[in-house]
Motif scaffolding. Structure first.
Motif, PDB file in Angstrom:
ATOM      1  N   PRO A 150       3.219   9.930  -0.030  1.00 47.97           N
ATOM      2  CA  PRO A 150       2.756  10.374  -1.342  1.00 47.97           C
ATOM      3  C   PRO A 150       2.035  11.711  -1.265  1.00 47.97           C
ATOM      4  O   PRO A 150       2.129  12.525  -2.175  1.00 47.97           O
ATOM      5  CB  PRO A 150       1.796   9.262  -1.768  1.00 47.97           C
ATOM      6  CG  PRO A 150       2.192   8.081  -0.976  1.00 47.97           C
ATOM      7  CD  PRO A 150       2.730   8.604   0.315  1.00 47.97           C
ATOM      8  N   ASN A 200       0.838  -1.198   0.000  1.00 45.65           N
ATOM      9  CA  ASN A 200       0.000   0.000   0.000  1.00 45.65           C
ATOM     10  C   ASN A 200       0.880   1.258   0.000  1.00 45.65           C
ATOM     11  O   ASN A 200       1.636   1.489   0.941  1.00 45.65           O
ATOM     12  CB  ASN A 200      -0.887  -0.026   1.246  1.00 45.65           C
ATOM     13  CG  ASN A 200      -1.908   1.100   1.244  1.00 45.65           C
ATOM     14  OD1 ASN A 200      -1.735   2.113   0.567  1.00 45.65           O
ATOM     15  ND2 ASN A 200      -2.972   0.914   1.989  1.00 45.65           N
ATOM     16  N   PRO A 201       0.791   2.078  -1.068  1.00 49.76           N
ATOM     17  CA  PRO A 201       1.696   3.222  -1.197  1.00 49.76           C
ATOM     18  C   PRO A 201       1.525   4.270  -0.102  1.00 49.76           C
ATOM     19  O   PRO A 201       2.386   5.133   0.070  1.00 49.76           O
ATOM     20  CB  PRO A 201       1.350   3.799  -2.570  1.00 49.76           C
ATOM     21  CG  PRO A 201      -0.010   3.279  -2.890  1.00 49.76           C
ATOM     22  CD  PRO A 201      -0.115   1.949  -2.213  1.00 49.76           C
ATOM     23  N   ARG A 202       0.426   4.229   0.627  1.00 55.50           N
ATOM     24  CA  ARG A 202       0.183   5.249   1.637  1.00 55.50           C
ATOM     25  C   ARG A 202       0.520   4.795   3.051  1.00 55.50           C
ATOM     26  O   ARG A 202       0.178   5.457   4.009  1.00 55.50           O
ATOM     27  CB  ARG A 202      -1.275   5.706   1.583  1.00 55.50           C
ATOM     28  CG  ARG A 202      -1.534   6.415   0.307  1.00 55.50           C
ATOM     29  CD  ARG A 202      -2.830   7.127   0.249  1.00 55.50           C
ATOM     30  NE  ARG A 202      -2.856   7.819  -1.031  1.00 55.50           N
ATOM     31  CZ  ARG A 202      -2.406   9.055  -1.192  1.00 55.50           C
ATOM     32  NH1 ARG A 202      -1.964   9.732  -0.176  1.00 55.50           N
ATOM     33  NH2 ARG A 202      -2.431   9.609  -2.380  1.00 55.50           N
ATOM     34  N   MET A 203       1.141   3.634   3.147  1.00 52.67           N
ATOM     35  CA  MET A 203       1.503   3.171   4.485  1.00 52.67           C
ATOM     36  C   MET A 203       3.016   3.072   4.612  1.00 52.67           C
ATOM     37  O   MET A 203       3.711   2.780   3.652  1.00 52.67           O
ATOM     38  CB  MET A 203       0.859   1.801   4.754  1.00 52.67           C
ATOM     39  CG  MET A 203      -0.631   1.912   5.061  1.00 52.67           C
ATOM     40  SD  MET A 203      -1.523   0.357   4.948  1.00 52.67           S
ATOM     41  CE  MET A 203      -0.906  -0.517   6.361  1.00 52.67           C
ATOM     42  N   HIS A 234       7.504   3.565  -2.075  1.00 52.60           N
ATOM     43  CA  HIS A 234       8.081   4.094  -3.308  1.00 52.60           C
ATOM     44  C   HIS A 234       9.559   4.456  -3.151  1.00 52.60           C
ATOM     45  O   HIS A 234      10.228   4.752  -4.123  1.00 52.60           O
ATOM     46  CB  HIS A 234       7.291   5.314  -3.791  1.00 52.60           C
ATOM     47  CG  HIS A 234       7.410   6.498  -2.884  1.00 52.60           C
ATOM     48  ND1 HIS A 234       8.399   7.434  -3.009  1.00 52.60           N
ATOM     49  CD2 HIS A 234       6.683   6.880  -1.809  1.00 52.60           C
ATOM     50  CE1 HIS A 234       8.268   8.346  -2.070  1.00 52.60           C
ATOM     51  NE2 HIS A 234       7.225   8.029  -1.327  1.00 52.60           N
ATOM     52  N   GLU A 235      10.040   4.456  -1.914  1.00 49.82           N
ATOM     53  CA  GLU A 235      11.437   4.831  -1.696  1.00 49.82           C
ATOM     54  C   GLU A 235      12.383   3.639  -1.763  1.00 49.82           C
ATOM     55  O   GLU A 235      13.563   3.769  -1.455  1.00 49.82           O
ATOM     56  CB  GLU A 235      11.572   5.530  -0.339  1.00 49.82           C
ATOM     57  CG  GLU A 235      10.758   6.808  -0.284  1.00 49.82           C
ATOM     58  CD  GLU A 235      10.702   7.409   1.107  1.00 49.82           C
ATOM     59  OE1 GLU A 235      11.542   8.267   1.391  1.00 49.82           O
ATOM     60  OE2 GLU A 235       9.839   7.016   1.900  1.00 49.82           O
ATOM     61  N   GLY A 252      11.029   8.757   4.788  1.00 48.94           N
ATOM     62  CA  GLY A 252       9.687   9.008   5.260  1.00 48.94           C
ATOM     63  C   GLY A 252       8.903  10.097   4.580  1.00 48.94           C
ATOM     64  O   GLY A 252       8.289  10.913   5.244  1.00 48.94           O
ATOM     65  N   TYR A 258      -2.184  -5.361  -2.710  1.00 45.66           N
ATOM     66  CA  TYR A 258      -2.122  -5.022  -1.281  1.00 45.66           C
ATOM     67  C   TYR A 258      -3.466  -5.224  -0.583  1.00 45.66           C
ATOM     68  O   TYR A 258      -3.503  -5.497   0.618  1.00 45.66           O
ATOM     69  CB  TYR A 258      -1.536  -3.635  -1.023  1.00 45.66           C
ATOM     70  CG  TYR A 258      -2.236  -2.460  -1.636  1.00 45.66           C
ATOM     71  CD1 TYR A 258      -3.394  -1.945  -1.092  1.00 45.66           C
ATOM     72  CD2 TYR A 258      -1.685  -1.814  -2.741  1.00 45.66           C
ATOM     73  CE1 TYR A 258      -4.012  -0.841  -1.635  1.00 45.66           C
ATOM     74  CE2 TYR A 258      -2.292  -0.716  -3.303  1.00 45.66           C
ATOM     75  CZ  TYR A 258      -3.450  -0.235  -2.747  1.00 45.66           C
ATOM     76  OH  TYR A 258      -4.055   0.863  -3.294  1.00 45.66           O
ATOM     77  N   THR A 282      10.525   3.855   8.813  1.00 46.67           N
ATOM     78  CA  THR A 282       9.578   4.963   8.677  1.00 46.67           C
ATOM     79  C   THR A 282       9.325   5.329   7.216  1.00 46.67           C
ATOM     80  O   THR A 282       8.649   6.300   6.933  1.00 46.67           O
ATOM     81  CB  THR A 282      10.108   6.215   9.384  1.00 46.67           C
ATOM     82  OG1 THR A 282      11.422   6.475   8.884  1.00 46.67           O
ATOM     83  CG2 THR A 282      10.153   6.022  10.882  1.00 46.67           C
ATOM     84  N   ARG A 283       9.910   4.569   6.294  1.00 48.95           N
ATOM     85  CA  ARG A 283       9.788   4.973   4.896  1.00 48.95           C
ATOM     86  C   ARG A 283       8.567   4.404   4.210  1.00 48.95           C
ATOM     87  O   ARG A 283       7.932   3.488   4.689  1.00 48.95           O
ATOM     88  CB  ARG A 283      11.031   4.517   4.130  1.00 48.95           C
ATOM     89  CG  ARG A 283      12.247   5.258   4.605  1.00 48.95           C
ATOM     90  CD  ARG A 283      13.329   5.172   3.601  1.00 48.95           C
ATOM     91  NE  ARG A 283      14.522   5.808   4.128  1.00 48.95           N
ATOM     92  CZ  ARG A 283      15.695   5.693   3.561  1.00 48.95           C
ATOM     93  NH1 ARG A 283      15.829   4.956   2.473  1.00 48.95           N
ATOM     94  NH2 ARG A 283      16.732   6.306   4.075  1.00 48.95           N
ATOM     95  N   TYR A 284       8.287   4.971   3.044  1.00 49.64           N
ATOM     96  CA  TYR A 284       7.162   4.519   2.237  1.00 49.64           C
ATOM     97  C   TYR A 284       7.666   3.633   1.093  1.00 49.64           C
ATOM     98  O   TYR A 284       8.813   3.770   0.664  1.00 49.64           O
ATOM     99  CB  TYR A 284       6.412   5.729   1.678  1.00 49.64           C
ATOM    100  CG  TYR A 284       5.645   6.462   2.744  1.00 49.64           C
ATOM    101  CD1 TYR A 284       4.324   6.142   3.010  1.00 49.64           C
ATOM    102  CD2 TYR A 284       6.248   7.450   3.520  1.00 49.64           C
ATOM    103  CE1 TYR A 284       3.614   6.788   4.001  1.00 49.64           C
ATOM    104  CE2 TYR A 284       5.556   8.102   4.519  1.00 49.64           C
ATOM    105  CZ  TYR A 284       4.226   7.767   4.753  1.00 49.64           C
ATOM    106  OH  TYR A 284       3.534   8.407   5.735  1.00 49.64           O
TER     107      TYR A 284
END
Lengths: 347, 302
Positions: free
Chosen positions: B23, A109-112, A158-159, B20, B194, A154-156
Motif C-alpha cells: 500500500p 492486515n493490508p500492510r502484510m 488487496h491484490e 507484491g 485482523y 509475496t503479494r498483498y
C-alpha cells in the motif's frame, strides 16, 4: 465421522454492560448470550443459525476467549477449563482453536504480505526456526487451500479477490493445526459460485485433518449442507438443536419453522406456505419474560410468559432438543430446567 | 516496493495485479501524480539539500563581519549576491545556514512531538479504561495551553536556550494532535478483524500494537509530521523574532527578521529574503503534506 467430545459448553453467558455518564455508571446489560449449552465432537460441524443480533458470533468469540471476561457458565475444551486459563497456558490453548471471519476484506492486515499473514502464527508459537522454514510451511499451507504457493506468497491482500482472500484467511487458521475452528459466517460475503468452492474446501480440510467446526451462519441452505448438527439461536438462547436432517424434516419450535419456511425453493411452480413472523425481534437489553419468543408466537400460552419458571428444554428424539412447550405434543420429556430469569448471575 | 516500475500503469488499466505492491508503494505513486505535491516536495528537497550542504553552498561564513561592506544592496558589490546586513555579514550565507537551523529545529521538534504523541495515543487507544481517561485529560491540559506564551515564558527564563532545549520545548508543547489522531486510529483499528485474528493466533499486546495497528496508522502520522515540520519552522521563526529562540551568532530566519526591523525602510531586502524563505518553505511543506494525505487516503480527497 464425529468422535469424542472436544468442547463442552454449559450455560454460557456473555453480557455487555451499558455505561452512561461521566463515571461510567452501568445502567443496563445487553444479554447477547444468555445461557447457551452445547457439545462439539472431534470432526463434527455444529451449525449455529439465527437472525442478526441473536448472539451467534458473540457466543463463538467468547469461546475463543476474544471477548473477556465471560459473564457466566463454563466451557471444557480438550479436557481443560477454558475460562480458567491465563497467560502462557491460554496462549498454548490458542494454538488449538482458530477463527475464520465473514469479511474477507477486513480480516487481513493490508500492510502484510501473504507470507507474513499466514506465517505469523508459526512465528508467534516458535514452530519454525528461520525464514526459509517459514516460507516452506506457508507454501504448503497455500497449496492446501488452493492458492499458488509461488506467485501468491509475496503479494498483498488487496491484490486478491474475495474468494482468494477467504482462502488466505483459512490458511492462516489452519497454520497451527488446530482442532477447533469457529467459522464466523465464512461465506456470507461471497458470490454464490465462490461460496460452494469455499464450503467444499472447508469440508475437505475437515475430512483430512479431522477438524471440528462451529459454523455460524444465517443461510440455512449452506448450514444444512455442511453441518452434522444444527442449533437455532434466538435472543441469546439456543431454542432448538437436532441432527441436520432431523431439524429440517421435523422442526418443533415455531421459530425454527418460520426460519425454515423462509428458505426459497428454486421452482416457480411450487408454492410454499410461509410462516411469516410478525414484529421485530425484541431487544436483548430487556428480553421478554419467560420464553423470549412468546410475543411473536401464535401458540403462546400463559406459562410461556412465566419468568420464575421458564419453559424447560425437552428432548423429543435422539439428540433433538427443543425449548418449547409444543414438544409435549411430540412426546418430549424434560431434560433441563432453565434457571429463573432476572436472578443474579454468578460471575 | 521493488520491481515493476515500468509496467505498472498498463497493468493497472487492465485490472491485472502485478505481484507484491505494498500500500505504501501505491500511495507514493499517487503522490507523484499530483503537481502541487511534487512542487511541495521540490521545495522541501531544496530546503533539505541546502540545510545539509550549508557549509559547501554558502559563499561566506555566516558570522564573518566586514566593516567595509555594511548594508550593501543585493549585487552592489561582488561576492554578495543578496547584499549584506548591518554588520556586513553576507545575507545569502546567513539564509543558507538559516535553512540548516530551520531544518534541524523543525525535524527535531517534530520528532519529539511524534514520538511523544504516538506513545501516548497508542497506549491510550489500545488499553482504554482509566488509563485512557487519565492520558486524555493530560492531553486536554496540554491542548489548553497557549503554546506560544508558554514557550516564550520558558525560553525567557532560560535566557540563552540551546538548540536541544529549544526543540524539546517545542516538541513537548506540540504532541497533542499526533496523540489524538493515533488514539482515534488505534481505537478503531483495534476492533478490526485482523487485530482479532492476531489475538486469536496468540499474539501479545506489543505484537498487535507494533505489527498490526501502528503500521496502519503510518499514513496519518507521516502526513501530520510533515505539516508539523512546517508549523515548527513557523514556531521557531516566531520565537526567534522575539529574540527568544535561536541565539546569535547562529543565523535563524526569524532572528534575521528581528535584526532587520530597524532598517526596514532603507534596506528592505534584509527583511524580504528571510521572510520569503519562511513563506516558501512552509508553503512547500504544506503542499507536500496535503499531497501525502491525498495519496495515503484517496477517499478523503474532496
Amino acid at each position: 465421522m464425529p468422535g469424542e467430545t472436544i468442547l463442552e459448553v454449559k450455560d454460557l453467558r456473555k453480557h455487555f454492560p451499558i455505561r452512561r455518564g461521566l463515571f461510567g455508571r452501568t445502567v443496563g446489560q445487553v444479554k447477547a448470550v444468555d445461557g447457551v449449552s452445547f457439545t462439539l465432537a472431534r470432526g463434527e460441524t455444529l451449525g449455529l443459525v439465527g437472525e442478526s443480533g441473536c448472539g451467534k458470533t458473540t457466543a463463538g468469540r467468547t469461546l475463543l476467549r476474544l471477548l473477556d471476561p465471560v459473564t457466566g457458565g463454563s466451557a471444557t475444551f480438550l479436557g481443560k477449563d477454558l475460562f480458567a486459563q491465563r497467560g502462557e497456558e491460554l496462549r498454548r490453548t490458542r494454538k488449538h482453536m482458530q477463527i475464520i471471519f465473514q469479511d474477507p476484506y477486513g480480516s487481513l492486515n493490508p500492510r502484510m504480505t501473504v507470507e507474513s499473514i499466514v506465517g505469523e502464527a508459526l512465528q508467534i508459537h516458535g514452530v519454525v526456526s528461520d525464514r526459509k522454514e517459514r516460507r516452506e510451511r506457508v507454501q504448503g499451507l497455500l497449496r492446501e487451500v488452493g492458492l499458488d504457493p509461488v506467485r501468491h506468497i509475496t503479494r498483498y491482500p488487496h491484490e486478491f479477490s474475495g474468494g482468494q482472500r477467504q482462502r488466505i484467511g483459512i490458511a492462516r487458521a489452519i497454520a497451527l493445526d488446530p482442532e477447533f475452528i469457529m467459522c464466523d459466517e465464512p461465506v456470507s460475503a461471497l458470490d454464490v459460485s465462490i461460496q460452494a468452492q469455499i464450503i467444499n474446501l472447508l469440508q475437505s480440510l475437515q475430512e483430512r485433518k479431522n477438524l471440528s467446526y462451529l459454523f455460524v451462519a444465517h443461510d440455512l441452505k449452506v448450514v444444512e449442507h455442511i453441518s452434522h448438527r444444527v442449533a437455532v439461536m434466538y435472543l441469546g438462547e439456543i431454542v432448538e438443536t437436532a441432527g441436520s436432517g432431523e431439524l429440517y424434516r421435523n422442526p418443533i419450535h415455531p421459530y425454527t419453522k418460520a426460519l425454515l419456511s423462509a428458505i426459497p425453493v428454486a421452482d416457480p411452480t411450487v408454492t410454499t406456505r410461509r410462516e411469516i413472523l410478525t414484529g421485530e425481534p425484541p431487544t436483548p437489553i430487556n428480553p421478554p419474560a419467560g420464553c423470549h419468543f412468546h410475543p411473536r408466537c401464535r401458540f403462546a400460552e400463559d406459562r410461556c410468559r412465566d419468568a420464575a419458571n421458564p419453559v424447560p428444554v425437552y428432548e423429543v428424539g435422539e439428540g433433538h432438543r427443543v425449548q418449547c412447550i409444543l414438544a409435549e405434543k411430540e412426546g418430549g420429556r424434560i431434560v433441563e430446567h432453565r434457571p429463573p430469569q432476572n436472578a443474579p448471575v454468578e460471575v | 516496493m521493488k520491481d515493476t516500475e515500468a509496467t505498472l500503469d498498463r497493468s493497472e488499466l487492465e485490472g491485472a495485479s502485478p505481484g507484491g505492491r505494498s500500500p505504501t508503494a501505491m500511495a507514493l505513486r499517487r503522490l507523484f501524480r499530483s503537481h502541487t505535491a511534487v512542487a511541495g516536495l521540490a521545495i522541501t528537497g531544496v530546503l533539505v539539500v541546502t540545510g545539509l550542504l550549508a557549509p559547501w553552498i554558502a559563499p561566506h561564513e555566516y558570522w564573518r563581519i566586514s566593516r567595509e561592506a555594511v548594508m550593501q544592496a543585493p549585487g552592489a558589490i561582488p561576492g554578495h549576491a543578496l547584499g549584506t546586513d548591518e554588520l556586513g555579514r553576507d545575507v545569502l550565507s546567513r539564509l543558507v545556514y538559516g535553512a540548516q537551523i530551520s531544518l534541524l529545529l523543525g525535524v527535531g521538534a517534530t520528532g519529539v512531538a511524534v514520538v511523544l504523541g504516538v506513545i501516548v495515543g497508542a497506549v491510550s487507544g489500545y488499553f482504554g479504561g482509566w488509563l485512557d481517561s487519565l492520558l486524555q485529560r493530560v492531553t486536554d491540559t496540554f491542548m489548553a495551553m497557549p503554546t506560544m506564551l508558554v514557550a516564550i515564558s520558558v525560553t525567557a527564563i532560560m535566557e540563552r536556550p540551546t538548540l536541544a532545549s529549544l526543540f524539546l520545548i517545542m516538541g513537548f508543547l506540540s504532541w497533542t494532535t499526533v496523540s489524538r489522531v493515533v488514539r482515534g486510529q488505534v481505537l478503531s483499528l483495534r476492533e478490526n478483524d485482523y487485530a482479532v485474528a492476531a489475538r486469536s493466533l496468540g499474539a501479545g499486546d506489543g505484537r498487535i500494537l507494533f505489527r498490526h495497528l501502528l503500521p496502519n496508522c503510518m499514513g496519518p502520522i507521516v502526513v501530520l509530521a510533515t505539516l508539523l515540520v512546517a508549523g515548527m519552522i513557523l514556531f521557531e521563526a516566531g520565537l526567534s523574532f522575539l529574540g527568544l529562540g535561536v541565539q546569535p551568532p547562529y543565523p535563524s530566519w526569524g532572528r534575521m527578521l528581528l535584526d532587520a526591523k530597524p532598517y526596514m525602510e532603507e534596506s528592505p531586502w534584509l527583511m524580504v529574503y528571510p521572510g520569503a524563505a519562511i513563506v516558501l518553505t512552509v508553503l512547500g511543506l504544506n503542499f507536500f503534506g496535503d499531497g501525502l494525505r491525498d495519496a495515503f487516503d484517496p477517499r478523503m480527497k474532496v
